[in-house]
Design a protein around this motif. Structure first.
Motif, PDB file in Angstrom:
ATOM      1  N   PHE A   1       6.305  31.426  -1.936  1.00 33.06           N
ATOM      2  CA  PHE A   1       5.965  31.356  -1.096  1.00 33.06           C
ATOM      3  C   PHE A   1       4.628  30.873   0.045  1.00 33.06           C
ATOM      4  CE2 PHE A   1       2.926  31.696  -4.588  1.00 33.06           C
ATOM      5  CZ  PHE A   1       1.920  32.034  -3.544  1.00 33.06           C
TER       6      PHE A   1
ATOM      7  N   HIS B   1      -4.166  38.085   2.211  1.00 31.20           N
ATOM      8  CA  HIS B   1      -2.743  37.661   2.041  1.00 31.20           C
ATOM      9  C   HIS B   1      -3.122  36.923   3.717  1.00 31.20           C
ATOM     10  CE1 HIS B   1       0.691  39.653  -0.246  1.00 31.20           C
ATOM     11  NE2 HIS B   1      -0.478  38.428  -0.835  1.00 31.20           N
TER      12      HIS B   1
ATOM     13  N   ASP C   1      -3.642  30.267  -2.439  1.00 28.26           N
ATOM     14  CA  ASP C   1      -2.776  30.686  -2.781  1.00 28.26           C
ATOM     15  C   ASP C   1      -1.714  29.682  -2.917  1.00 28.26           C
ATOM     16  OD1 ASP C   1      -1.309  32.190  -4.352  1.00 28.26           O
ATOM     17  OD2 ASP C   1      -2.522  34.230  -3.642  1.00 28.26           O
TER      18      ASP C   1
ATOM     19  N   ASP D   1       3.186  30.847  -9.055  1.00 28.91           N
ATOM     20  CA  ASP D   1       2.047  31.210  -8.395  1.00 28.91           C
ATOM     21  C   ASP D   1       0.648  31.584  -9.095  1.00 28.91           C
ATOM     22  OD1 ASP D   1       0.672  33.195  -6.551  1.00 28.91           O
ATOM     23  OD2 ASP D   1       1.304  35.069  -7.557  1.00 28.91           O
TER      24      ASP D   1
ATOM     25  N   HIS E   1       0.804  41.019 -10.825  1.00 32.34           N
ATOM     26  CA  HIS E   1       2.443  41.536 -10.632  1.00 32.34           C
ATOM     27  C   HIS E   1       3.405  40.561 -11.659  1.00 32.34           C
ATOM     28  CE1 HIS E   1       3.212  37.155  -8.583  1.00 32.34           C
ATOM     29  NE2 HIS E   1       1.464  37.655  -8.113  1.00 32.34           N
TER      30      HIS E   1
ATOM     31  N   HIS F   1       6.777  38.050  -6.640  1.00 29.87           N
ATOM     32  CA  HIS F   1       6.568  39.334  -6.908  1.00 29.87           C
ATOM     33  C   HIS F   1       8.055  39.234  -7.083  1.00 29.87           C
ATOM     34  CE1 HIS F   1       3.470  39.834  -3.341  1.00 29.87           C
ATOM     35  NE2 HIS F   1       2.650  39.475  -4.974  1.00 29.87           N
TER      36      HIS F   1
HETATM   37  N1  GLY Z   1       0.442  34.705  -4.412  1.00 35.03           N
HETATM   38  C1  GLY Z   1      -0.071  35.600  -3.795  1.00 35.03           C
HETATM   39  C2  GLY Z   1       0.401  36.831  -4.291  1.00 35.03           C
HETATM   40  O1  GLY Z   1       0.149  37.060  -5.208  1.00 35.03           O
HETATM   41  O2  GLY Z   1       0.808  38.056  -3.488  1.00 35.03           O
END
Ligand code: GLY
Ligand code: MN
Length: 459
Positions: free
Chosen positions: A219, A231, A248, A260, A343, A350
């Motif tokens: 991502f 974000h 992140d 992630d 998530h 996601h």
């Molecule tokens: N790592 C970005 C998110 O979980 O939205």
């Protein structure tokens, strides 16, 4: 690619579950950036990868649940194409690698669809997320782009979610590979960041680690001294002594399983005392969430425990007051923690967000509309094989603080004068990835430093 048996088995189960009609699964095509031949990085659709493993543009799968017919439509390269792109395996060769032996050029698909429609067969497709797929569905089925989501097949969505949510041992091995690369991305950032650098220098080094491992990012990177913006993809700030840096970022492997992770570290050698206090509140929430992970536990409760831990920590530091259980029930803690604890994660970071969080993360249960809780992507009862993130944080968001303060909101729970003194603090979080096992949960990949001491040791 896994062995062909994996894909054959996955499709067999899908066909059995859907039970009737045609399953139409278009893969992704190349997507033009500023003109046709200058494209974005190609990313195959994850459900297409899951059932067909073929990581190439412009393939469409057609599964007939009545007679088990499995077809891949795609065009072989012409000599003109070969001049520019080199020789590639034919569609037939590619398809046979995943146990499919019937292939046709793309222009033959319409006649198969017409025949299915003549026979009044149901045609199942997923809610499309790319304009190109919406156009394809319009051309093949006459479905207007604005209606494509509502006309998509809930039966197909649920069948896919029920397979992809449970990760197998071979998938877990691939995810752990991604997480290990992701750990190296974070260590690279922690070790190189120095006052005076631009955020983009760190983002570039982090990206390099993912590319050098043979895959890419899972991502877009968040690499920022403004960690309070959840974000945040702006990388233009110069980082300075006294700032806290929030990274992140994650890698995906060549097979597109992702990792992630988030980490927060001081731009100088050491956290300041006030950074330590807030960081430890976020870390306590992180550890409290992890301590609850096992089959049968609702992730909503895991999240609420993380919220309560944030609230209690913030009360101890003088930011909150009153009964913290009540504060969490009413959503006051969301001033500092306005998002979810985690998530699902897999082929998508996601996982399957395109199929709907209400099925992936909620099993059809309704989502809360309360500020904070409404952003929780996972709330269902945990089962073995579920892979997800744990990522509570503490954030000071100036616009949110100003708005709530001006409304005198939660005045019984929040010490607004104290909050006001921290409006420029930023934000922090740690994030790790877990799988639910038979008895509990297991951290995926190698550990990333997260205590104050361990993080400072990397600086
Ligand atoms: N790592 C970005 C998110 O979980 O939205
Ligand atoms: Mn995440």
């Amino acid at each position: 690619m896994f062995t062909k048996e994996t894909y054959i088995e996955r499709r067999k189960k899908l066909i059995e579950t859907v039970g009737a009609g045609i399953i139409l699964l278009p893969g992704n095509g190349e997507s033009p950036m500023n003109y046709t031949d200058n494209t974005y990085h190609f990313r195959q659709d994850s459900s297409f990868l899951y059932y067909f493993g073929l990581d190439h543009p412009d393939l469409i799968a057609f599964l007939d649940t009545d007679n088990g017919k499995e077809i891949i439509f795609g065009n072989d390269l012409t000599v003109d194409d070969i001049v520019w792109m080199g020789v590639k395996p034919t569609i037939g060769e590619r398809a046979s690698q995943v146990g499919i032996y019937e292939t046709y050029p793309l222009d033959k698909l319409a006649s198969f669809i017409d025949e299915a429609q003549r026979k009044k067969r149901e045609i199942h497709f997923l809610p499309p997320y790319r304009a190109e797929t919406k156009v394809l569905l319009f051309e093949l089925l006459g479905i207007k782009p604005s209606q494509a989501k509502e006309k998509s097949s809930l039966k197909l969505v649920k069948a896919i979610v029920n397979q992809r949510n449970y990760k197998t041992a071979e998938e877990l091995a691939e995810i752990e590979k991604a997480v290990d690369i992701t750990v190296d991305m974070h260590l690279a950032a922690m070790r190189m960041a120095r006052p005076g650098m631009k955020e983009w220098e760190i983002a570039a080094a982090v990206h390099e680690v993912a590319l050098a491992a043979g895959g890419n990012l899972s991502f877009p990177i968040i690499a920022t001294i403004n960690g309070e913006t959840l974000h945040n993809h702006y990388h233009g700030n110069t980082i300075q002594e006294g700032d806290m840096f929030l990274l992140d970022a994650g890698a995906e492997t060549q097979m597109h399983y992702g990792g992630d992770l988030s980490s927060t570290f001081p731009v100088g050698k050491r956290f300041t005392e006030r950074q330590k206090e807030i960081y430890n509140v976020a870390l306590a929430a992180h550890e409290a969430a992890i301590s609850m992970l096992k089959p049968g536990v609702s992730f909503r409760d895991v999240h609420l425990k993380a919220c309560l831990t944030v609230a209690e920590g913030m009360k101890e530091l003088g930011f909150m007051k009153g009964d913290m259980q009540e504060a969490v029930n009413e959503g006051a803690h969301a001033l500092f923690f306005p998002c979810g604890t985690g998530h699902m994660m897999g082929l998508d970071i996601h996982d399957m967000e395109n199929l709907g969080e209400e099925w992936v993360g909620y099993d059809g249960e309704p989502k809360s509309t309360q500020f904070g809780l409404k952003s929780l992507r996972l709330a269902r009862v945990l089962e073995p094989g579920f892979v997800f993130t744990i990522e509570p944080g503490v954030y000071f968001i100036p616009d949110l603080i100003d708005m709530w303060k001006s409304e005198n909101k939660f005045k019984d729970f929040i010490n607004w004068n104290k909050v006001e003194q921290y409006k420029d603090f930023g934000g922090c979080r740690n994030e790790e990835d877990f799988v639910i096992t038979g008895e509990g949960a297991r951290l995926l990949g190698k550990p990333l430093p997260k205590t104050i001491e361990d993080v400072e040791a990397e600086r």
